[in-house]
Design a protein around this motif. Sequence first.
Motif, short mmCIF file in Angstrom:
data_model
loop_
_atom_site.label_atom_id
_atom_site.label_comp_id
_atom_site.label_asym_id
_atom_site.label_seq_id
_atom_site.Cartn_x
_atom_site.Cartn_y
_atom_site.Cartn_z
N VAL A 4 0.84 -1.20 0.00
CA VAL A 4 0.00 0.00 0.00
C VAL A 4 0.87 1.25 0.00
CG1 VAL A 4 -1.64 1.36 1.37
CG2 VAL A 4 -2.00 -1.10 1.07
N MET A 5 1.92 1.26 0.85
CA MET A 5 2.81 2.42 0.91
C MET A 5 3.51 2.64 -0.42
SD MET A 5 2.43 3.62 3.94
CE MET A 5 3.80 4.77 4.00
N ASN A 6 3.96 1.56 -1.05
CA ASN A 6 4.65 1.70 -2.33
C ASN A 6 3.76 2.33 -3.39
OD1 ASN A 6 6.82 0.44 -1.13
ND2 ASN A 6 6.73 -1.43 -2.37
N VAL A 7 2.47 1.97 -3.38
CA VAL A 7 1.53 2.50 -4.37
C VAL A 7 1.15 3.94 -4.05
CG1 VAL A 7 -0.82 2.28 -5.25
CG2 VAL A 7 0.63 0.25 -5.06
N LEU A 8 0.80 4.20 -2.79
CA LEU A 8 0.29 5.53 -2.45
C LEU A 8 1.36 6.61 -2.48
CD1 LEU A 8 -2.31 4.82 0.40
CD2 LEU A 8 -2.63 4.92 -2.07
N THR A 9 2.63 6.25 -2.19
CA THR A 9 3.70 7.25 -2.25
C THR A 9 4.21 7.46 -3.66
OG1 THR A 9 5.43 5.60 -1.81
CG2 THR A 9 4.46 6.73 0.10
N GLY A 10 3.87 6.53 -4.56
CA GLY A 10 4.31 6.67 -5.94
C GLY A 10 5.74 6.25 -6.19
N GLU A 11 6.41 5.73 -5.17
CA GLU A 11 7.80 5.29 -5.32
C GLU A 11 8.03 4.07 -4.43
OE1 GLU A 11 12.30 6.89 -4.27
OE2 GLU A 11 10.70 8.34 -4.67
N ARG A 12 8.49 2.99 -5.03
CA ARG A 12 8.68 1.75 -4.27
C ARG A 12 9.74 1.94 -3.19
NH1 ARG A 12 10.05 -3.15 -6.50
NH2 ARG A 12 8.39 -4.18 -5.31
N TYR A 13 9.38 1.62 -1.95
CA TYR A 13 10.26 1.66 -0.79
C TYR A 13 10.77 3.07 -0.48
CZ TYR A 13 10.01 -3.34 -1.62
OH TYR A 13 9.54 -4.61 -1.82
N LYS A 14 10.04 4.09 -0.93
CA LYS A 14 10.36 5.45 -0.48
C LYS A 14 10.22 5.54 1.03
CE LYS A 14 8.99 10.29 -1.10
NZ LYS A 14 8.07 11.21 -1.82
N ILE A 15 9.17 4.89 1.54
CA ILE A 15 8.97 4.73 2.98
C ILE A 15 9.00 3.24 3.27
CG2 ILE A 15 7.38 5.04 4.92
CD1 ILE A 15 6.30 7.51 3.49
N ILE A 16 9.83 2.82 4.21
CA ILE A 16 9.92 1.41 4.57
C ILE A 16 9.43 1.24 6.00
CG2 ILE A 16 11.44 -0.58 4.90
CD1 ILE A 16 13.26 0.50 2.76
N LEU A 17 8.46 0.38 6.17
CA LEU A 17 7.91 0.14 7.50
C LEU A 17 8.98 -0.38 8.45
CD1 LEU A 17 4.69 -1.81 6.44
CD2 LEU A 17 4.82 0.60 7.06
N GLN A 18 8.87 0.00 9.72
CA GLN A 18 9.79 -0.54 10.72
C GLN A 18 9.68 -2.05 10.78
OE1 GLN A 18 12.24 1.02 12.45
NE2 GLN A 18 12.79 -1.07 13.05
N GLU A 19 8.46 -2.57 10.60
CA GLU A 19 8.26 -4.02 10.63
C GLU A 19 9.02 -4.70 9.49
OE1 GLU A 19 4.92 -2.12 12.80
OE2 GLU A 19 5.93 -1.76 10.88
N VAL A 20 9.11 -4.05 8.35
CA VAL A 20 9.87 -4.60 7.23
C VAL A 20 11.36 -4.59 7.55
CG1 VAL A 20 10.52 -4.26 4.81
CG2 VAL A 20 8.12 -4.06 5.51
N ARG A 21 11.82 -3.54 8.20
CA ARG A 21 13.23 -3.48 8.62
C ARG A 21 13.53 -4.62 9.61
NH1 ARG A 21 14.97 1.61 6.84
NH2 ARG A 21 13.27 3.13 6.61
N ASP A 22 12.62 -4.81 10.56
CA ASP A 22 12.81 -5.90 11.53
C ASP A 22 12.81 -7.26 10.83
OD1 ASP A 22 12.88 -4.04 13.57
OD2 ASP A 22 10.78 -4.32 14.15
N TYR A 23 11.91 -7.42 9.87
CA TYR A 23 11.84 -8.67 9.11
C TYR A 23 13.16 -8.94 8.41
CZ TYR A 23 10.56 -11.85 5.31
OH TYR A 23 10.53 -12.89 4.41
#
Length: 498
Positions: free
Chosen positions: A352-371
């Motif tokens: 959802v973040m990748n689509v709504l920001t218009g740029e893939r991984y412009k914002i990376i969730l903390q949970e993704v960093r932990d993963y």
Amino acid sequence: MASNPVKITDTILRDAHQSLLATRMSTGDMLPIAERLDQVGYYSLEMWGGATFDSAMRFLKEDPWERLRLLRERIPNTKLQMLLRSQNILGYRHYPDDIVDRFVRLSIKNGMNVFRIFDALNDLRNMEYAIRTVKRYGGEVQGSICYTLSPVHNDDVFVEMAKALKDLGSDTICIKDMAALCAPYDAYSLVKRLKEEVGLPVQFHTHETAGFGMAALCKAAEAGVDIVDTAISSIGGGTAQPPTEPFVAMMRGTDRDTGLDLTLLSEIASYFAKVRSDHLSRFESGLTTADIRVLLYQVPGGMLSNLVNQLREQNALNRYEEVLRELPRVREDLGFPPLVTPTSQLVGTQAVMNVLTGERYKIILQEVRDYCIGMYGRPPAEINPDVFRLAVGDREPIGVRPADLLEPGYDKAKEEIGDLAQSEEDVISYALFPHEAREFFELRRAGKLVPIEEPRIFVKEGQAPPAAARPKVVMATPQSAQPSPSYSLWKVSSRVQG
């Protein structure tokens, strides 16, 4: 009497309404029909775990432990079953071993029988402690394989995992097809191999999302499956489990005849149809018809509902198809994790973040960093190096079981919640969900809770609730927790609450 009847676990009290109705079925909706459910002759009733625990406190203002105790009293003859997320227990992160231990012990003390234990990454390191703990306290362990499709997942991998689950002490093996990906002939093949090579009873769990769930159950039955998951038809099908009554009817007269009474099942279905139409229908996801795109995106039913709600809250429902296309790309980037809680939320929200920001991984969730660093366990395949670098830079992944890095949590939780906690169960509720539990305990202390036996009625703001309810507002759920800010929780009885 059939020579080899298929046994049934009905999910009406847990996964069915979690998948279709945002987990809004209250204890008061369950109790009037509980004794009839106990008469059916199910192998078990799934009624706890998954999202039901935090939703009870957050949305329904109920004590989930009280739900377990009351249903145990009304359902004395049928096994009660729950979904346990291994080291995640009921939450979205790993908890210390002492919290797992106390949760399991208290669950069994309060009436739980069967624990379906899974790990979102199929990481056996994360499952071992929970399995051994359930066995130590006398519960029944159903070791679960999260079924998924990817270049690194196949029947050989699943059979080897089942053998390892048997070695850890599992009593039964569950094929947990949470995204409705297991096509009928694939179900036949995997069940047959598990029966022949592992030697434990096999249970098959799927959803009707793709439209072939019922056919998959039938092929699993042909292959010798011992138990299947279904849901009473009035809250079944769609993104929930295949409906109970048609499956029972299809097995009649065969050597797999379930022996269940269709007249009784029809009576139960009528009851839940009324519950759904009276108030739960307000939380319909709208995703009730077969959607073969699930094979392309591998999105579980509950995850679809969550995606719709996330996009609705952002006024971005028109981006739904874009998000669906982005999901498998994010999943591949992260090493093909099965999409089940909590990885489904992690992958879905990042998409959802990748689509709504218009740029893939412009914002990376903390949970993704932990993963990426290994705090959820070992990914099934290598993470995309570019995404890994964006997320955590030059850090090295941890090489141990994530829970090994956690300090014991019970004493700290007990000290923090103080005298708001009235029992050991309360402390565990707080340890798992601090914000929701504290808010619930404060309402309880203030005398603002409706008795749990009363159903919860939700109505749109500005609308009158059903005339029979004669309600008074008890408490609107927090705006941040609501699926939509236009819904409030209403009291059912006419008695005034403070």
